[in-house]
Design a protein around this motif. Sequence first.
Motif, PDB file in Angstrom:
ATOM      1  N   LEU A  75       0.858  -1.181   0.000  1.00 29.42           N
ATOM      2  CA  LEU A  75       0.000   0.000   0.000  1.00 29.42           C
ATOM      3  C   LEU A  75       0.893   1.229   0.000  1.00 29.42           C
ATOM      4  O   LEU A  75       1.707   1.418   0.898  1.00 29.42           O
ATOM      5  N   GLU A  76       0.748   2.037  -1.042  1.00 35.66           N
ATOM      6  CA  GLU A  76       1.476   3.301  -1.143  1.00 35.66           C
ATOM      7  C   GLU A  76       0.472   4.433  -0.972  1.00 35.66           C
ATOM      8  O   GLU A  76      -0.716   4.261  -1.230  1.00 35.66           O
ATOM      9  N   LEU A  77       0.964   5.581  -0.548  1.00 35.45           N
ATOM     10  CA  LEU A  77       0.115   6.752  -0.346  1.00 35.45           C
ATOM     11  C   LEU A  77       0.554   7.860  -1.287  1.00 35.45           C
ATOM     12  O   LEU A  77       1.745   7.995  -1.578  1.00 35.45           O
ATOM     13  N   ALA A  78      -0.407   8.656  -1.730  1.00 34.95           N
ATOM     14  CA  ALA A  78      -0.087   9.759  -2.643  1.00 34.95           C
ATOM     15  C   ALA A  78      -0.887  10.994  -2.267  1.00 34.95           C
ATOM     16  O   ALA A  78      -2.001  10.899  -1.753  1.00 34.95           O
ATOM     17  N   ALA A  79      -0.296  12.148  -2.559  1.00 31.56           N
ATOM     18  CA  ALA A  79      -0.952  13.460  -2.463  1.00 31.56           C
ATOM     19  C   ALA A  79      -1.410  13.800  -1.044  1.00 31.56           C
ATOM     20  O   ALA A  79      -2.491  14.339  -0.846  1.00 31.56           O
ATOM     21  N   LEU A  80      -0.571  13.515  -0.053  1.00 34.02           N
ATOM     22  CA  LEU A  80      -0.930  13.880   1.316  1.00 34.02           C
ATOM     23  C   LEU A  80      -0.989  15.399   1.449  1.00 34.02           C
ATOM     24  O   LEU A  80      -0.087  16.101   0.999  1.00 34.02           O
ATOM     25  N   THR A  81      -2.041  15.886   2.078  1.00 35.30           N
ATOM     26  CA  THR A  81      -2.127  17.312   2.374  1.00 35.30           C
ATOM     27  C   THR A  81      -1.115  17.615   3.486  1.00 35.30           C
ATOM     28  O   THR A  81      -0.682  16.708   4.202  1.00 35.30           O
ATOM     29  N   PRO A  82      -0.715  18.874   3.650  1.00 34.29           N
ATOM     30  CA  PRO A  82       0.296  19.191   4.669  1.00 34.29           C
ATOM     31  C   PRO A  82      -0.060  18.709   6.084  1.00 34.29           C
ATOM     32  O   PRO A  82       0.795  18.198   6.801  1.00 34.29           O
ATOM     33  N   THR A  83      -1.311  18.843   6.472  1.00 35.45           N
ATOM     34  CA  THR A  83      -1.726  18.417   7.811  1.00 35.45           C
ATOM     35  C   THR A  83      -1.591  16.908   7.978  1.00 35.45           C
ATOM     36  O   THR A  83      -1.098  16.427   8.995  1.00 35.45           O
ATOM     37  N   VAL A  84      -2.014  16.163   6.976  1.00 37.48           N
ATOM     38  CA  VAL A  84      -1.924  14.705   7.033  1.00 37.48           C
ATOM     39  C   VAL A  84      -0.466  14.252   6.939  1.00 37.48           C
ATOM     40  O   VAL A  84      -0.040  13.347   7.660  1.00 37.48           O
ATOM     41  N   ALA A  85       0.309  14.907   6.101  1.00 35.26           N
ATOM     42  CA  ALA A  85       1.733  14.576   5.991  1.00 35.26           C
ATOM     43  C   ALA A  85       2.431  14.776   7.328  1.00 35.26           C
ATOM     44  O   ALA A  85       3.309  13.990   7.709  1.00 35.26           O
ATOM     45  N   LYS A  86       2.032  15.803   8.075  1.00 33.80           N
ATOM     46  CA  LYS A  86       2.630  16.066   9.383  1.00 33.80           C
ATOM     47  C   LYS A  86       2.351  14.919  10.353  1.00 33.80           C
ATOM     48  O   LYS A  86       3.231  14.522  11.120  1.00 33.80           O
ATOM     49  N   VAL A  87       1.129  14.375  10.315  1.00 34.01           N
ATOM     50  CA  VAL A  87       0.786  13.231  11.172  1.00 34.01           C
ATOM     51  C   VAL A  87       1.694  12.046  10.843  1.00 34.01           C
ATOM     52  O   VAL A  87       2.243  11.397  11.745  1.00 34.01           O
ATOM     53  N   PHE A  88       1.883  11.767   9.559  1.00 30.27           N
ATOM     54  CA  PHE A  88       2.743  10.651   9.156  1.00 30.27           C
ATOM     55  C   PHE A  88       4.198  10.905   9.571  1.00 30.27           C
ATOM     56  O   PHE A  88       4.886   9.976   9.989  1.00 30.27           O
ATOM     57  N   HIS A  89       4.638  12.157   9.488  1.00 27.12           N
ATOM     58  CA  HIS A  89       6.013  12.486   9.874  1.00 27.12           C
ATOM     59  C   HIS A  89       6.205  12.380  11.393  1.00 27.12           C
ATOM     60  O   HIS A  89       7.178  11.769  11.861  1.00 27.12           O
ATOM     61  N   LEU A  90       5.293  12.952  12.161  1.00 22.30           N
ATOM     62  CA  LEU A  90       5.420  12.950  13.619  1.00 22.30           C
ATOM     63  C   LEU A  90       5.364  11.543  14.206  1.00 22.30           C
ATOM     64  O   LEU A  90       5.984  11.272  15.242  1.00 22.30           O
ATOM     65  N   THR A  91       4.619  10.659  13.571  1.00 21.61           N
ATOM     66  CA  THR A  91       4.496   9.282  14.055  1.00 21.61           C
ATOM     67  C   THR A  91       5.523   8.355  13.408  1.00 21.61           C
ATOM     68  O   THR A  91       5.530   7.159  13.673  1.00 21.61           O
ATOM     69  N   MET A 103      -0.334  12.047  -7.499  1.00 17.15           N
ATOM     70  CA  MET A 103      -0.666  10.829  -8.250  1.00 17.15           C
ATOM     71  C   MET A 103       0.188  10.688  -9.499  1.00 17.15           C
ATOM     72  O   MET A 103       0.517   9.574  -9.906  1.00 17.15           O
ATOM     73  N   THR A 104       0.582  11.795 -10.102  1.00 19.83           N
ATOM     74  CA  THR A 104       1.452  11.724 -11.282  1.00 19.83           C
ATOM     75  C   THR A 104       2.768  11.056 -10.917  1.00 19.83           C
ATOM     76  O   THR A 104       3.254  10.167 -11.622  1.00 19.83           O
ATOM     77  N   ALA A 105       3.351  11.456  -9.797  1.00 18.62           N
ATOM     78  CA  ALA A 105       4.598  10.844  -9.340  1.00 18.62           C
ATOM     79  C   ALA A 105       4.388   9.377  -8.976  1.00 18.62           C
ATOM     80  O   ALA A 105       5.231   8.526  -9.281  1.00 18.62           O
ATOM     81  N   ALA A 106       3.269   9.075  -8.337  1.00 25.98           N
ATOM     82  CA  ALA A 106       2.986   7.689  -7.945  1.00 25.98           C
ATOM     83  C   ALA A 106       2.868   6.787  -9.174  1.00 25.98           C
ATOM     84  O   ALA A 106       3.459   5.710  -9.227  1.00 25.98           O
ATOM     85  N   LEU A 107       2.143   7.249 -10.165  1.00 23.86           N
ATOM     86  CA  LEU A 107       1.966   6.447 -11.372  1.00 23.86           C
ATOM     87  C   LEU A 107       3.248   6.426 -12.202  1.00 23.86           C
ATOM     88  O   LEU A 107       3.541   5.440 -12.872  1.00 23.86           O
ATOM     89  N   GLY A 108       4.040   7.497 -12.128  1.00 18.90           N
ATOM     90  CA  GLY A 108       5.335   7.521 -12.796  1.00 18.90           C
ATOM     91  C   GLY A 108       6.293   6.526 -12.175  1.00 18.90           C
ATOM     92  O   GLY A 108       7.090   5.881 -12.855  1.00 18.90           O
ATOM     93  N   ALA A 109       6.204   6.362 -10.841  1.00 23.86           N
ATOM     94  CA  ALA A 109       7.041   5.374 -10.153  1.00 23.86           C
ATOM     95  C   ALA A 109       6.678   3.978 -10.637  1.00 23.86           C
ATOM     96  O   ALA A 109       7.530   3.109 -10.763  1.00 23.86           O
TER      97      ALA A 109
END
Length: 114
Positions: A75-91, A103-109
């Motif tokens: 499971l990969e994640l794409a296009a996290l908003t800044p608030t959600v990205a902060k939760v992932f970073h802090l945890t 999503m462009t980067a995700a599909l490019g990967a």
Amino acid sequence: MQLDAETIGNAFVIRVMESRIDAAVAIQFKDQMRALMNDAPGRVIADMGRVDFLDSSGLGAVVASMKYLGPERKLELAALTPTVAKVFHLTRMDSVFTIHPDMTAALGADADAA
């Protein structure tokens, strides 16, 4: 809880169509993710671009969705908003998940891996 899903290339894309994943919807999110991912191929991308708020229950539901796939699928994640990205970073969950800026980067990967 509304989730839309489609196959794009070698990836199964699930778009979260809600602005919040919190205690009120975490169980629904987890159950719907599991149902959608049941027959998904090896690569699943969750487009989180509309999610503006994620609490600990929501984070737990995302982690449970990842665990449901087991070691052979991802499971990969794409296009996290800044608030959600902060939760992932802090945890430190940003070190557990592959996170794409959009999503462009995700599909490019996906194209790069093929």
